[in-house]
Design a protein around this motif. Structure first.
Motif, mmCIF file in Angstrom:
data_model
loop_
_atom_site.group_PDB
_atom_site.id
_atom_site.type_symbol
_atom_site.label_atom_id
_atom_site.label_comp_id
_atom_site.label_asym_id
_atom_site.label_seq_id
_atom_site.Cartn_x
_atom_site.Cartn_y
_atom_site.Cartn_z
ATOM 1 N N ASP A 218 20.014 -29.166 21.635
ATOM 2 C CA ASP A 218 20.735 -29.212 22.771
ATOM 3 C C ASP A 218 22.162 -28.488 22.582
ATOM 4 O O ASP A 218 22.837 -28.742 21.545
ATOM 5 C CB ASP A 218 20.896 -30.504 23.315
ATOM 6 N N ARG A 219 22.328 -27.675 23.497
ATOM 7 C CA ARG A 219 23.792 -27.001 23.548
ATOM 8 C C ARG A 219 24.505 -26.926 24.920
ATOM 9 O O ARG A 219 23.784 -27.017 26.033
ATOM 10 C CB ARG A 219 23.646 -25.576 23.331
ATOM 11 N N ARG A 220 25.785 -26.542 24.933
ATOM 12 C CA ARG A 220 26.542 -26.304 26.179
ATOM 13 C C ARG A 220 26.035 -25.266 26.954
ATOM 14 O O ARG A 220 26.115 -24.050 26.009
ATOM 15 C CB ARG A 220 27.771 -26.704 26.263
ATOM 16 N N SER B 54 23.915 -19.138 30.143
ATOM 17 C CA SER B 54 23.971 -18.750 28.857
ATOM 18 C C SER B 54 24.369 -19.706 28.022
ATOM 19 O O SER B 54 25.412 -20.430 28.300
ATOM 20 C CB SER B 54 24.906 -17.526 29.057
ATOM 21 N N CYS B 55 23.878 -19.889 26.902
ATOM 22 C CA CYS B 55 24.213 -20.678 25.824
ATOM 23 C C CYS B 55 25.790 -20.563 25.240
ATOM 24 O O CYS B 55 25.912 -19.228 24.937
ATOM 25 C CB CYS B 55 23.020 -20.839 24.571
ATOM 26 N N ASP B 56 26.489 -21.379 25.291
ATOM 27 C CA ASP B 56 27.858 -21.123 24.782
ATOM 28 C C ASP B 56 27.989 -20.660 23.180
ATOM 29 O O ASP B 56 28.875 -19.955 22.957
ATOM 30 C CB ASP B 56 28.783 -22.402 24.806
ATOM 31 N N SER B 57 27.008 -21.119 22.440
ATOM 32 C CA SER B 57 26.873 -20.826 21.040
ATOM 33 C C SER B 57 26.298 -19.653 20.430
ATOM 34 O O SER B 57 26.915 -18.682 19.829
ATOM 35 C CB SER B 57 26.290 -22.008 20.281
ATOM 36 N N CYS B 58 25.082 -19.066 21.303
ATOM 37 C CA CYS B 58 24.565 -18.015 20.802
ATOM 38 C C CYS B 58 24.256 -17.168 21.842
ATOM 39 O O CYS B 58 23.903 -15.815 21.607
ATOM 40 C CB CYS B 58 23.082 -18.368 20.296
ATOM 41 N N GLY B 59 24.630 -17.412 23.187
ATOM 42 C CA GLY B 59 24.601 -16.400 24.231
ATOM 43 C C GLY B 59 23.064 -16.439 24.850
ATOM 44 O O GLY B 59 22.770 -15.368 25.799
ATOM 45 N N HIS C 111 18.588 -27.624 26.290
ATOM 46 C CA HIS C 111 17.812 -27.261 24.985
ATOM 47 C C HIS C 111 17.869 -25.934 24.810
ATOM 48 O O HIS C 111 17.436 -25.195 25.727
ATOM 49 C CB HIS C 111 16.483 -27.891 24.854
ATOM 50 N N CYS C 112 18.583 -25.237 23.821
ATOM 51 C CA CYS C 112 18.626 -23.782 23.690
ATOM 52 C C CYS C 112 17.491 -23.527 22.468
ATOM 53 O O CYS C 112 17.412 -24.029 21.622
ATOM 54 C CB CYS C 112 19.937 -23.532 22.983
ATOM 55 N N PRO C 113 16.603 -22.458 23.011
ATOM 56 C CA PRO C 113 15.149 -22.459 22.282
ATOM 57 C C PRO C 113 15.835 -21.635 21.128
ATOM 58 O O PRO C 113 15.173 -21.792 20.127
ATOM 59 C CB PRO C 113 14.408 -21.528 23.072
ATOM 60 N N LYS C 114 16.895 -20.883 21.012
ATOM 61 C CA LYS C 114 17.458 -20.025 19.829
ATOM 62 C C LYS C 114 17.976 -20.860 18.834
ATOM 63 O O LYS C 114 17.701 -20.798 17.616
ATOM 64 C CB LYS C 114 18.270 -19.038 20.509
ATOM 65 N N CYS C 115 18.862 -21.807 19.301
ATOM 66 C CA CYS C 115 19.543 -22.667 18.470
ATOM 67 C C CYS C 115 18.750 -23.867 18.059
ATOM 68 O O CYS C 115 19.127 -24.370 17.140
ATOM 69 C CB CYS C 115 20.977 -23.234 19.249
ATOM 70 N N ALA C 116 17.487 -24.265 18.976
ATOM 71 C CA ALA C 116 16.507 -25.159 18.630
ATOM 72 C C ALA C 116 17.369 -26.512 18.557
ATOM 73 O O ALA C 116 16.857 -27.286 17.966
ATOM 74 C CB ALA C 116 15.966 -24.982 17.297
HETATM 75 ZN ZN LIG Z 1 21.970 -21.132 21.656
#
Ligand SMILES: [Zn+2]
Length: 320
Positions: A57-59, A70-75, A50-55
């Motif tokens: 689930d992310r890879r 690190s989140c693939d989408s937002c870093g 779970h990415c807290p920034k994207c709020a």
């Molecule tokens: Zn993210």
């Protein structure tokens, strides 16, 4: 039939449910250990968290320069070590895991001295690791006891405090001997324990076996809808008002079992505890006795767990 060298069969005589070979395969280096924590804490499948920034689930992917993913989408980065007992430690994660493996896989526990030798670290470091594992990962975190619960207290030899009368071992004559006896009396610690028949145990060090402490502790540890078994020690008077019933065995009258009234389970625990202390430590100082109790009860409470005790420690370490 040829044996599979990559998948050795465990001998029946082995006490351990998780061998050194298995440990080496699962934890070959720091990165593998970090990955185990990462999966335990954030990403069951090793990638999705779970990415807290994207709020959502992310890879995630591992960052090479830091112990982070690190989140693939937002870093945004997640740190599996933050807040754990390994955070900010200068000892490598694999050594920590090896210490946990050693402490979980021996039947009676090992000493900090053995840990020092096995890990190749200073005694001070080994001692610190040893106590963090004992007092944080092995501390009791289970709910109240229930069912048929036996309660008892026992004196355990402590280390005499060095302040006064520290030369009592060379004492001669009756007056000196009584001083030594007094010192010995002061150095004995009361260990108090409650155990579910066929279940879990809780144990703690108490200042004294007298006074209201014992009763207060039983009420705190055990659900009211339980049956309590004790001996005739007066400090247990009145427990029947707090539980379904309170059944007492009269040890001083030489009676040890009467129907299902006995305290054999908890006495068996004390027997093993004293054997363990004698075997490993000779004497235990009061200060460290609670740590030893943590380890001892933890081993007892997880004796029938399917999961290897080593994995239980990792699971606990990841609960921050
Ligand atoms: Zn993210």
């Amino acid at each position: 039939m040829p044996s599979d060298r990559n998948n050795p069969k465990r001998g029946k005589a082995s006490e351990s449910t998780y061998s050194l070979m298995e440990f080496m395969r699962e934890c070959p280096d720091d990165a593998a250990c970090l990955d185990m924590l990462w999966r335990e804490r954030y990403a069951l499948d090793g990638h999705t968290a779970h990415c807290p920034k994207c709020a959502r689930d992310r890879r995630f992917h591992r960052i090479a320069s830091r112990p982070a993913y690190s989140c693939d989408s937002c870093g945004r980065s997640l740190y599996p070590l933050s807040g754990t007992i390994f955070h900010k430690s200068s000892t490598s994660l694999q050594l920590w895991f090896y210490a946990m493996y050693l402490m979980a896989s021996t039947r009676c526990g090992i000493s900090a001295k053995q840990l020092e030798r096995e890990l190749g670290v200073t005694y001070k470091t080994a001692w610190r690791m040893f106590n963090k594992i004992r007092n944080q990962l092995m501390a009791d975190d289970s709910g109240p006891l229930r069912g048929d619960v036996e309660v008892d207290e026992a004196s355990v030899d402590g280390k005499p405090r060095k302040k006064q009368g520290s030369h009592s071992q060379i004492a001669i004559g009756p007056s000196r001997r009584s001083e030594a006896a007094k010192l010995r009396e002061r150095s004995r610690a009361t260990v108090f324990a409650a155990v579910e028949r066929g279940g879990r145990i809780k144990a703690t060090v108490l200042e004294s076996r007298r006074g209201p402490q014992l009763k207060k502790q039983v009420i705190e540890w055990v659900e009211p809808a339980s049956m309590i078994f004790t001996d005739e020690w007066p400090a247990y008077n009145g427990l029947n008002r707090h539980f379904i019933d309170h059944s007492r065995i009269n040890h001083s009258a030489g009676i040890y079992v009467q129907g299902d009234t006995h305290t054999n389970t908890v006495e068996g625990f004390f027997g093993n505890l004293k054997t363990g202390i004698r075997g490993n430590y000779k004497k235990v100082s009061h200060k460290w006795l609670q740590g030893y109790l943590n380890e001892f009860t933890w081993r007892y409470n997880h004796r029938n767990d399917g999961r290897a005790m080593f994995h239980l420690l990792i699971q606990r370490a990841a609960q921050v």
